[in-house]
Design a protein around this motif. Structure first.
Motif, PDB file in Angstrom:
ATOM      1  N   TYR A  18       4.157  34.095  61.629  1.00 27.71           N
ATOM      2  CA  TYR A  18       4.463  32.766  62.173  1.00 27.71           C
ATOM      3  C   TYR A  18       4.093  32.712  63.644  1.00 27.71           C
ATOM      4  O   TYR A  18       4.803  33.248  64.500  1.00 27.71           O
ATOM      5  CB  TYR A  18       5.943  32.442  61.975  1.00 27.71           C
ATOM      6  CG  TYR A  18       6.273  30.985  62.243  1.00 27.71           C
ATOM      7  CD1 TYR A  18       5.997  30.007  61.288  1.00 27.71           C
ATOM      8  CD2 TYR A  18       6.845  30.603  63.442  1.00 27.71           C
ATOM      9  CE1 TYR A  18       6.286  28.679  61.521  1.00 27.71           C
ATOM     10  CE2 TYR A  18       7.136  29.270  63.687  1.00 27.71           C
ATOM     11  CZ  TYR A  18       6.856  28.305  62.730  1.00 27.71           C
ATOM     12  OH  TYR A  18       7.140  26.977  62.962  1.00 27.71           O
ATOM     13  N   LEU A  19       2.988  32.053  63.943  1.00 26.48           N
ATOM     14  CA  LEU A  19       2.498  31.898  65.316  1.00 26.48           C
ATOM     15  C   LEU A  19       2.405  30.406  65.638  1.00 26.48           C
ATOM     16  O   LEU A  19       1.392  29.911  66.117  1.00 26.48           O
ATOM     17  CB  LEU A  19       1.139  32.584  65.462  1.00 26.48           C
ATOM     18  CG  LEU A  19       1.121  34.093  65.163  1.00 26.48           C
ATOM     19  CD1 LEU A  19      -0.303  34.635  65.097  1.00 26.48           C
ATOM     20  CD2 LEU A  19       1.929  34.861  66.222  1.00 26.48           C
ATOM     21  N   ASN A  20       3.517  29.700  65.383  1.00 30.47           N
ATOM     22  CA  ASN A  20       3.515  28.237  65.496  1.00 30.47           C
ATOM     23  C   ASN A  20       4.827  27.703  66.061  1.00 30.47           C
ATOM     24  O   ASN A  20       5.277  26.615  65.689  1.00 30.47           O
ATOM     25  CB  ASN A  20       3.245  27.618  64.117  1.00 30.47           C
ATOM     26  CG  ASN A  20       2.771  26.184  64.210  1.00 30.47           C
ATOM     27  OD1 ASN A  20       2.278  25.735  65.250  1.00 30.47           O
ATOM     28  ND2 ASN A  20       2.913  25.437  63.130  1.00 30.47           N
ATOM     29  N   ASN A 352       7.810  37.584  67.724  1.00 27.91           N
ATOM     30  CA  ASN A 352       6.503  38.051  67.253  1.00 27.91           C
ATOM     31  C   ASN A 352       6.225  39.456  67.774  1.00 27.91           C
ATOM     32  O   ASN A 352       6.954  39.974  68.616  1.00 27.91           O
ATOM     33  CB  ASN A 352       5.401  37.089  67.694  1.00 27.91           C
ATOM     34  CG  ASN A 352       5.504  35.735  67.014  1.00 27.91           C
ATOM     35  OD1 ASN A 352       5.618  34.699  67.665  1.00 27.91           O
ATOM     36  ND2 ASN A 352       5.492  35.733  65.693  1.00 27.91           N
ATOM     37  N   GLN A 353       5.170  40.083  67.243  1.00 25.56           N
ATOM     38  CA  GLN A 353       4.840  41.442  67.647  1.00 25.56           C
ATOM     39  C   GLN A 353       3.315  41.629  67.642  1.00 25.56           C
ATOM     40  O   GLN A 353       2.573  40.824  67.070  1.00 25.56           O
ATOM     41  CB  GLN A 353       5.498  42.450  66.712  1.00 25.56           C
ATOM     42  CG  GLN A 353       5.142  42.284  65.243  1.00 25.56           C
ATOM     43  CD  GLN A 353       5.928  43.198  64.331  1.00 25.56           C
ATOM     44  OE1 GLN A 353       6.782  43.964  64.774  1.00 25.56           O
ATOM     45  NE2 GLN A 353       5.650  43.141  63.034  1.00 25.56           N
ATOM     46  N   LYS A 354       2.873  42.699  68.297  1.00 24.79           N
ATOM     47  CA  LYS A 354       1.439  42.939  68.446  1.00 24.79           C
ATOM     48  C   LYS A 354       0.735  43.043  67.097  1.00 24.79           C
ATOM     49  O   LYS A 354      -0.411  42.600  66.949  1.00 24.79           O
ATOM     50  CB  LYS A 354       1.201  44.210  69.261  1.00 24.79           C
ATOM     51  CG  LYS A 354       1.463  44.054  70.753  1.00 24.79           C
ATOM     52  CD  LYS A 354       1.111  45.329  71.506  1.00 24.79           C
ATOM     53  CE  LYS A 354       1.293  45.143  73.005  1.00 24.79           C
ATOM     54  NZ  LYS A 354       0.930  46.385  73.755  1.00 24.79           N
ATOM     55  N   ALA A 355       1.389  43.634  66.110  1.00 22.63           N
ATOM     56  CA  ALA A 355       0.768  43.805  64.796  1.00 22.63           C
ATOM     57  C   ALA A 355       0.376  42.466  64.188  1.00 22.63           C
ATOM     58  O   ALA A 355      -0.644  42.355  63.493  1.00 22.63           O
ATOM     59  CB  ALA A 355       1.706  44.554  63.857  1.00 22.63           C
ATOM     60  N   GLU A 356       1.152  41.427  64.454  1.00 21.41           N
ATOM     61  CA  GLU A 356       0.830  40.104  63.933  1.00 21.41           C
ATOM     62  C   GLU A 356      -0.391  39.525  64.641  1.00 21.41           C
ATOM     63  O   GLU A 356      -1.234  38.863  64.015  1.00 21.41           O
ATOM     64  CB  GLU A 356       2.034  39.183  64.090  1.00 21.41           C
ATOM     65  CG  GLU A 356       3.219  39.594  63.222  1.00 21.41           C
ATOM     66  CD  GLU A 356       4.461  38.783  63.500  1.00 21.41           C
ATOM     67  OE1 GLU A 356       5.138  38.390  62.532  1.00 21.41           O
ATOM     68  OE2 GLU A 356       4.773  38.552  64.686  1.00 21.41           O
ATOM     69  N   ILE A 357      -0.492  39.765  65.937  1.00 22.61           N
ATOM     70  CA  ILE A 357      -1.677  39.329  66.680  1.00 22.61           C
ATOM     71  C   ILE A 357      -2.913  40.070  66.180  1.00 22.61           C
ATOM     72  O   ILE A 357      -3.990  39.485  66.040  1.00 22.61           O
ATOM     73  CB  ILE A 357      -1.459  39.538  68.188  1.00 22.61           C
ATOM     74  CG1 ILE A 357      -0.343  38.607  68.686  1.00 22.61           C
ATOM     75  CG2 ILE A 357      -2.749  39.300  68.975  1.00 22.61           C
ATOM     76  CD1 ILE A 357       0.110  38.861  70.097  1.00 22.61           C
ATOM     77  N   ASP A 358      -2.741  41.349  65.890  1.00 25.20           N
ATOM     78  CA  ASP A 358      -3.854  42.133  65.347  1.00 25.20           C
ATOM     79  C   ASP A 358      -4.332  41.542  64.019  1.00 25.20           C
ATOM     80  O   ASP A 358      -5.547  41.487  63.753  1.00 25.20           O
ATOM     81  CB  ASP A 358      -3.432  43.586  65.138  1.00 25.20           C
ATOM     82  CG  ASP A 358      -3.186  44.321  66.447  1.00 25.20           C
ATOM     83  OD1 ASP A 358      -3.702  43.865  67.489  1.00 25.20           O
ATOM     84  OD2 ASP A 358      -2.467  45.341  66.419  1.00 25.20           O
TER      85      ASP A 358
END
Length: 375
Positions: A18-20, A352-358
């Motif tokens: 979830y990046l919203n 959120n976390q870096k793994a999701e951005i990856d």
């Protein structure tokens, strides 16, 4: 801070990336439980405990006012930001000149336009930045009475420096009205250090409080020279016998002219309690760290970025090139972002976390830049 354990409070993260948050923040299990207790109480006891709910809401008001460093009597709890901006347009007197930012959120600009203010638009730069020098030039040429502006721009995430913006408006002797819906609960805000005349923010985004709640602070100076924007039966409880509702007989909390939205404000109180436990400095630091990481990873895969301005002005929102079809494709892969203003808007919060951005950048790399030009 154990960010992994904090994520467990937000069940939506178990199923999707979830990046919203700029569209709607996730709600925690604690906030859901607090609201459910209210509904259970209402179901089983009717309005028997109404004054207990009111006391709970008053406690929330004091907590929110303390975090902003403003008097609690000057912080009204309202249904949403749009209501507050319309109140501001009625409070300040029609026919004045107001400076707005082109492409700012419609709820920031429309209330002034429909209430017959004389409006001037300042266009942001191509990357969404709004240099104070450019605002100052418009102020000198247009000579506005009011500047109404979003602290963080909804399309690009550009975060205006509140302290410098406040000083600029004081120097020009104009009223500063700030929409903080895209910053409140994400970036630390201290109105004693960065004074504004009117501050409004909804709680359904970064405060993670769901819908039906917002805050509106009005400085004493502006309030007492304004016109009462709204009146109702709830005003009467704050008045002495024979008094009429006005900005001289009521403080800004008099804008709470009817019944409170109990579920919405109970949710805000619980969500804010949980954010305070984490600490707003820690939240702001984590959001900006993740935002910078996203920027670096997008550069690494050579994906075109719209929000290319200096990191000093970054927030949890970033705009990148892309199409609605790409947003749909990402959604099908379990990655939630938004299509706004002809670009892809990615918004990051503390959960959120870096793994999701990856995973986002890996998905974009797989889709390929060629898809940007696909119609």
């Amino acid at each position: 801070m154990n960010w992994h354990d904090l994520r467990l409070r937000y069940p939506a993260l178990q199923n999707r990336i979830y990046l919203n948050t700029a569209a709607c923040g996730l709600v925690s299990t604690g906030t859901q439980a607090a609201v459910q207790l209210f509904w259970d109480d209402l179901l089983n006891s009717g309005g028997k405990h109404r004054w207990d709910w009111e006391a709970q809401i008053e406690s929330t008001r004091k907590k929110l006012a303390a975090s902003l460093k403003v008097p609690s009597s000057q912080l009204a709890l309202i249904p949403n930001f749009t209501v507050g901006m319309n109140y501001a347009a009625n409070l300040l007197g029609k026919g004045k000149k107001v400076l707005l930012v082109d492409q700012d959120y419609a709820s920031v600009t429309l209330p002034w336009q429909i209430n017959h203010y004389h409006c001037e638009l300042c266009a942001p730069e191509a990357d969404g930045s709004i240099p104070l020098s450019k605002l100052w030039k418009h102020i000198q040429e247009f000579q506005p009475d009011i500047l109404a502006i979003s602290h963080v721009q909804w399309l690009t995430g550009y975060a205006l420096p509140l302290a410098e913006l406040s000083q600029l408006c004081q120097q020009a002797n104009i009223c500063l009205v700030v929409d903080a819906t895209q910053s409140w609960g994400m970036l630390p805000i201290d109105l004693s250090e960065t004074p504004v005349d009117i501050f409004i923010a909804s709680g359904y985004k970064w405060p993670t409080a769901g819908f039906g709640n917002a805050v509106m602070y009005v400085s004493e100076k502006v309030w007492q020279r304004g016109e009462m924007p709204v009146a109702g039966s709830s005003n009467l409880f704050l008045l002495e016998a024979g008094q009429q509702p006005s900005t001289t007989t009521l403080p800004p909390i008099g804008m709470e002219a009817g019944h409170h939205d109990y579920p919405g404000l109970i949710a805000l109180g619980q969500a804010w309690y949980e954010l305070e436990e984490i600490g707003f400095d820690a939240i702001g630091e984590r959001v900006l760290k993740l935002s910078n990481y996203l920027f670096d990873e997008l550069k690494r895969i050579d994906w075109p970025i719209v929000s290319t301005y200096n990191p000093t002005f970054r927030s949890g929102i970033m705009s990148i090139k892309g199409t609605e079809a790409i947003v749909k494709s990402l959604g099908e892969q379990g990655i939630d972002v938004a299509f706004r203003g002809g670009n892809i808007r990615v918004s990051i919060h503390f959960y959120n976390q870096k793994a999701e951005i990856d995973q986002l950048t890996a998905a974009l790399k797989h889709i390929g830049k060629a898809a940007i030009s696909t119609t």
